[in-house]
Design an enzyme around this catalytic site. Structure first.
Site, PDB file in Angstrom:
ATOM      1  N   SER A 107      65.385  -6.298  23.039  1.00 21.11           N
ATOM      2  CA  SER A 107      65.344  -6.998  21.734  1.00 21.11           C
ATOM      3  C   SER A 107      66.306  -6.472  20.940  1.00 21.11           C
ATOM      4  O   SER A 107      66.803  -5.084  20.937  1.00 21.11           O
ATOM      5  CB  SER A 107      63.927  -6.898  21.170  1.00 21.11           C
ATOM      6  OG  SER A 107      64.113  -7.232  19.812  1.00 21.11           O
ATOM      7  N   TYR A 130      69.044 -11.858  17.578  1.00 21.63           N
ATOM      8  CA  TYR A 130      68.606 -12.497  16.522  1.00 21.63           C
ATOM      9  C   TYR A 130      69.587 -12.759  15.687  1.00 21.63           C
ATOM     10  O   TYR A 130      70.644 -11.875  15.738  1.00 21.63           O
ATOM     11  CB  TYR A 130      67.652 -11.822  15.756  1.00 21.63           C
ATOM     12  CG  TYR A 130      66.297 -11.618  16.367  1.00 21.63           C
ATOM     13  CD1 TYR A 130      65.584 -12.906  16.406  1.00 21.63           C
ATOM     14  CD2 TYR A 130      65.498 -10.235  16.411  1.00 21.63           C
ATOM     15  CE1 TYR A 130      64.225 -12.846  16.781  1.00 21.63           C
ATOM     16  CE2 TYR A 130      64.282 -10.291  16.919  1.00 21.63           C
ATOM     17  CZ  TYR A 130      63.614 -11.655  17.147  1.00 21.63           C
ATOM     18  OH  TYR A 130      62.295 -11.415  17.544  1.00 21.63           O
ATOM     19  N   THR A 156      67.267 -16.101  20.512  1.00 22.17           N
ATOM     20  CA  THR A 156      65.970 -16.437  19.993  1.00 22.17           C
ATOM     21  C   THR A 156      66.077 -17.509  19.062  1.00 22.17           C
ATOM     22  O   THR A 156      66.777 -17.310  18.046  1.00 22.17           O
ATOM     23  CB  THR A 156      64.860 -15.221  19.494  1.00 22.17           C
ATOM     24  OG1 THR A 156      64.818 -14.425  20.574  1.00 22.17           O
ATOM     25  CG2 THR A 156      63.887 -15.637  19.054  1.00 22.17           C
ATOM     26  N   LYS A 252      65.770 -19.136  23.749  1.00 25.85           N
ATOM     27  CA  LYS A 252      64.142 -18.795  23.868  1.00 25.85           C
ATOM     28  C   LYS A 252      63.703 -19.368  22.768  1.00 25.85           C
ATOM     29  O   LYS A 252      63.915 -19.232  21.466  1.00 25.85           O
ATOM     30  CB  LYS A 252      64.009 -17.300  24.086  1.00 25.85           C
ATOM     31  CG  LYS A 252      62.586 -16.826  23.888  1.00 25.85           C
ATOM     32  CD  LYS A 252      62.469 -15.327  23.968  1.00 25.85           C
ATOM     33  CE  LYS A 252      61.142 -14.729  24.017  1.00 25.85           C
ATOM     34  NZ  LYS A 252      60.555 -14.732  22.542  1.00 25.85           N
ATOM     35  N   HIS A 276      56.766 -17.381  20.827  1.00 28.37           N
ATOM     36  CA  HIS A 276      56.801 -16.312  20.229  1.00 28.37           C
ATOM     37  C   HIS A 276      55.437 -15.418  20.442  1.00 28.37           C
ATOM     38  O   HIS A 276      55.246 -14.781  19.645  1.00 28.37           O
ATOM     39  CB  HIS A 276      57.235 -16.244  18.754  1.00 28.37           C
ATOM     40  CG  HIS A 276      58.309 -15.167  18.302  1.00 28.37           C
ATOM     41  ND1 HIS A 276      59.658 -15.584  18.580  1.00 28.37           N
ATOM     42  CD2 HIS A 276      58.245 -13.727  18.248  1.00 28.37           C
ATOM     43  CE1 HIS A 276      60.205 -14.318  18.408  1.00 28.37           C
ATOM     44  NE2 HIS A 276      59.243 -13.252  18.007  1.00 28.37           N
TER      45      HIS A 276
END
Length: 378
Positions: A107, A130, A156, A252, A276
């Site tokens: 992440s 992100y 994402t 995603k 999520h």
């Protein structure tokens, strides 16, 4: 200690070992948590067909996800603050995944950095991005993932603004934790966790501190992250990210057929049907409930994966039967990590593999690549 046989067993062990604020972070959903619960509950509504007197020898769960060989169709999801479930958590989980032959996804909001994970792995891992308002920082993250040899970028799409998670607000969650009496008590009751944390220098967001403009310490970090998620993110942004990255791209956060069609038109390699983990729009459908419609809409144009609610090998098999080419586990590997570090992650993967293998055999299939809707009671 009782034998660990299920993901639920790992969850109980993690709860005893991890300070409450960090266990709750992994174990919470948005608002009423109805979507978080539905993600798990809706799997139990899908029933399997038992078949008998078929050859069950030489079984294999091996397949491919985005052209990469995997020992079973399960990747480790990108999860924030993984290094707060256990010291050096992302590094340990990545090593366990590599040894098991499944993908690990790091992440953006990890504790260990891209470079930390690259230093302990030899197989390319995946990196989840992100998109922040600071585009220089985003470009730099993409370049760092490239330099580390990451073989896929997972973009994402469903966190332009942050869903409200009541447990985190009540716990006053931060990384590293604040030193209020409540937080000190939570940590004092978890001495082994504290000892492990004292031995590592990785206690903050490794991908951000020292890389983002004007973020050199934790006080500047919290204000930066609060301002940085970009509510203007659009399909146009997928184009420049895809171009900058130049490699395999996974989108995603798809939970709607129209969005799935738009995602397939971007030329990405796969989409992940995901809400999520029930942490964004409470009241949305579970991932497994919407999966068949999305597969029917775009399954012939783009690889469809599923994330959310998987707690067993049977859940993985049901998702594959409904057309997913791969699945992701977040909480199951976090429970393993919290319970027993790298060994716990391996245990979680072994539990899922064993359940999947036995279930597949009892449904009359020897190869995972032969599993389809015929194993389900229609």
């Amino acid at each position: 200690m009782a034998k660990t046989l299920t993901i639920a067993d790992l969850k109980l062990r993690a709860q005893r070992r991890v300070p409450k604020m960090f266990f709750d972070y992994a174990d919470s959903g948005a608002w009423t948590e109805s979507t978080y619960r539905a993600n798990e509950d809706d799997f139990s509504k899908i029933k399997l067909r038992q078949r008998v007197l078929v050859d069950m020898t030489d079984r294999s769960l091996a397949t491919e996800m985005i052209g990469e060989k995997v020992s079973m169709p399960v990747a480790l999801s990108p999860t924030g603050l993984t290094g707060m479930q256990h010291a050096d958590g992302e590094m340990l989980a990545a090593k366990a995944a590599e040894e098991f032959g499944v993908p690990f996804t790091l992440s953006t909001m990890s504790i260990c950095s891209i470079e930390d994970v690259a230093s302990v792995t030899s197989r390319p891992f995946w990196f989840q991005l992100y998109v922040m308002k600071d585009r220089d920082f985003v470009n730099n993250l993409i370049d760092r993932a490239k330099a580390a040899g990451c073989s896929a970028l997972v973009l994402t799409l469903d966190l332009q603004i942050l869903g409200q998670r009541h447990k985190d607000l009540r716990n006053g969650l931060s990384a590293p934790p604040k030193f209020t009496p409540k937080h000190i008590w939570q940590m004092a009751t978890r001495p082994q966790w504290c000892l492990d944390m004292l031995r590592t220098k990785r206690r903050s967001f490794g991908n951000i501190v020292g890389h983002a403009k004007n973020v050199s310490d934790l006080s500047s970090l919290s204000s930066w992250t609060a301002e940085q998620f970009d509510p203007r993110l659009s399909w146009k942004d997928v184009e420049w990210i895809k171009e900058r990255w130049g490699g395999k791209l996974i989108l995603k956060g798809i939970l709607d057929e129209e969005d799935a069609i738009a995602a397939a038109n971007t030329g990405a390699d796969a989409i992940i049907v995901s809400n999520h983990g029930g942490r964004q729009l409470d009241g949305a459908l579970s991932s497994i409930a919407i999966l068949p419609k999305i597969v029917d809409a775009v399954g012939d144009k783009i690889e469809v994966h599923l994330d959310g609610g998987i707690r067993s090998g049977q859940d993985v098999l049901k998702a594959i039967a409904l057309g997913a080419k791969g699945t992701y586990i977040g909480r199951p590997f976090l429970y393993g990590l919290g319970a027993d570090g790298k060994n716990g992650v391996t245990t979680a993967l072994e539990i899922i593999r064993k359940e999947m293998d036995i279930t597949m055999a009892l449904c009359g299939k020897r190869l995972l690549t032969d599993v389809d809707r015929s194993i389900l009671v229609q």
